[in-house]
Write an enzyme that holds these catalytic residues in place. Structure first.
Site, PDB file in Angstrom:
ATOM      1  N   GLY A  87       0.806  -1.214   0.000  1.00  0.00           N
ATOM      2  CA  GLY A  87       0.000   0.000   0.000  1.00  0.00           C
ATOM      3  C   GLY A  87       0.836   1.259   0.000  1.00  0.00           C
ATOM      4  N   ILE A 108       9.632 -13.760  -3.600  1.00  0.00           N
ATOM      5  CA  ILE A 108      10.706 -14.747  -3.556  1.00  0.00           C
ATOM      6  C   ILE A 108      10.339 -15.928  -2.669  1.00  0.00           C
ATOM      7  CG2 ILE A 108      13.074 -15.141  -2.702  1.00  0.00           C
ATOM      8  CD1 ILE A 108      13.836 -12.453  -3.819  1.00  0.00           C
ATOM      9  N   ILE A 109       9.732 -15.658  -1.521  1.00  0.00           N
ATOM     10  CA  ILE A 109       9.392 -16.724  -0.570  1.00  0.00           C
ATOM     11  C   ILE A 109       7.892 -16.682  -0.266  1.00  0.00           C
ATOM     12  CG2 ILE A 109      11.698 -16.688   0.489  1.00  0.00           C
ATOM     13  CD1 ILE A 109      10.415 -15.139   2.855  1.00  0.00           C
ATOM     14  N   GLU A 119       3.819 -11.407   2.644  1.00  0.00           N
ATOM     15  CA  GLU A 119       3.248 -10.751   1.466  1.00  0.00           C
ATOM     16  C   GLU A 119       2.547 -11.765   0.567  1.00  0.00           C
ATOM     17  OE1 GLU A 119       2.981  -7.482   0.727  1.00  0.00           O
ATOM     18  OE2 GLU A 119       3.772  -7.119   2.724  1.00  0.00           O
ATOM     19  N   LYS A 175      -0.741 -12.595   2.208  1.00  0.00           N
ATOM     20  CA  LYS A 175      -1.675 -11.488   1.993  1.00  0.00           C
ATOM     21  C   LYS A 175      -2.249 -11.550   0.582  1.00  0.00           C
ATOM     22  CE  LYS A 175      -0.176  -7.078   1.704  1.00  0.00           C
ATOM     23  NZ  LYS A 175       0.360  -5.780   2.185  1.00  0.00           N
ATOM     24  N   HIS A 217      15.698 -10.015   2.154  1.00  0.00           N
ATOM     25  CA  HIS A 217      14.875  -9.153   3.005  1.00  0.00           C
ATOM     26  C   HIS A 217      14.772  -9.714   4.416  1.00  0.00           C
ATOM     27  CE1 HIS A 217      11.363  -7.033   4.599  1.00  0.00           C
ATOM     28  NE2 HIS A 217      11.631  -6.091   3.712  1.00  0.00           N
ATOM     29  N   GLU A 219      16.197  -8.361   7.994  1.00  0.00           N
ATOM     30  CA  GLU A 219      15.244  -8.354   9.103  1.00  0.00           C
ATOM     31  C   GLU A 219      15.184  -9.641   9.923  1.00  0.00           C
ATOM     32  OE1 GLU A 219      11.428  -6.868   7.941  1.00  0.00           O
ATOM     33  OE2 GLU A 219      12.260  -4.979   7.216  1.00  0.00           O
ATOM     34  N   HIS A 251      16.142  -1.082  -0.378  1.00  0.00           N
ATOM     35  CA  HIS A 251      17.038  -1.929   0.421  1.00  0.00           C
ATOM     36  C   HIS A 251      18.415  -2.057  -0.239  1.00  0.00           C
ATOM     37  CE1 HIS A 251      14.455  -3.105   3.662  1.00  0.00           C
ATOM     38  NE2 HIS A 251      13.536  -3.596   2.865  1.00  0.00           N
TER      39      HIS A 251
END
Length: 252
Positions: free
Chosen positions: A45, A83-84, A88, A91, A142, A170, A200
């Site tokens: 978003g 990627i994984i 996300e 969702k 990530h 993270e 990133h």
């Protein structure tokens, strides 16, 4: 029968890398499936709002599916560029499935790293591209608190014997894990393990701030050189091919 493939990405506000990566994946899918409408949606978003302020309108998953339904599309295949199978992706699945009753046929494809075959294909490419040199290649992923973070740990186990090391922003493995594992190398190359080389990659990995990965590797004093490659996985034909294969698997 009217058929469509909805290609869903997290998204990026970096215009140039968006078309080199997400756009390139979409083009390969469109080339492979010329009888299908290929449409774009994002899941972030924040990114969609930032783009909208600049007049670039990218729909979310629900809006995109509603638009396809309004166009008379009966068969939809949703292909993520994630990627994984993490937050996300979860969702995306939840949003997409809320619209499945609008279509006669509705299927969702898999992210880049879904099963053992994907781990092999991705690691084979990475070893061929980067492995077994005197330099240590550090892939910056990530990372997530989601259980799917295990993907990065599995990939790390496969690649470390080839002088390729995986870290995440993270979660684990983190930069300190990677610094420990690479301290005997003289030369380091940092590479984003992300579809898009966005914020990133540009800032967290290659930026000049003291807390960037590049700055921390330099500050360790262990290395003669610390170089960065700013390119997203989506630019790479071998990675694009995996997304095309996942789309084909969903359709079949």
């Amino acid at each position: 029968m009217k058929k469509a493939i909805l290609v869903v990405s997290f998204g990026t506000s970096f215009d140039e890398t968006r078309e080199k990566t997400i756009g390139a994946i979409e083009k390969e899918i469109a080339k492979e499936f010329p009888d299908y409408i290929v449409k774009r949606a994002f899941t972030s978003g924040v990114i969609m709002n930032n783009l909208a302020k600049r007049g670039i309108i990218i729909p979310n998953v629900v809006t995109a599916l509603e638009e396809l339904s309004a166009q008379g599309v009966t068969d939809v295949f949703v292909q993520p560029t994630h990627i994984i199978p993490g937050e996300e992706y979860d969702k995306l699945v939840s949003m997409a499935e809320s619209c499945k009753d609008k279509f006669s046929s509705f299927k969702i494809g898999k992210p880049l790293m879904w099963n053992e075959n994907d781990y092999k294909n991705v690691s084979d490419f990475l070893i061929k591209e980067y492995g077994d040199t005197e330099k240590a290649v550090v892939l910056m992923g990530h990372g997530t608190e989601h259980r799917a973070n295990d993907v990065y740990l599995k990939l790390s186990d496969i690649l470390e014997g080839h002088n390729i090391f995986v870290g995440t922003v993270e979660n684990k493995p983190d930069i300190y894990d990677v610094l420990n594992k690479t301290e005997n190398f003289k030369d380091i190359v940092l590479v984003p393990f992300m579809v898009v080389a966005g914020d990133h990659a540009v800032n967290d990995m290659a930026g000049d701030d003291d807390d960037s990965w590049k700055s921390q590797f330099v500050a360790s004093g262990n290395f003669d050189s610390v170089d960065c490659q700013i390119a997203g996985l989506g630019e790479i034909p071998a990675i694009q091919d995996i997304y095309v294969a996942h789309t084909a698997a969903a359709i079949k």
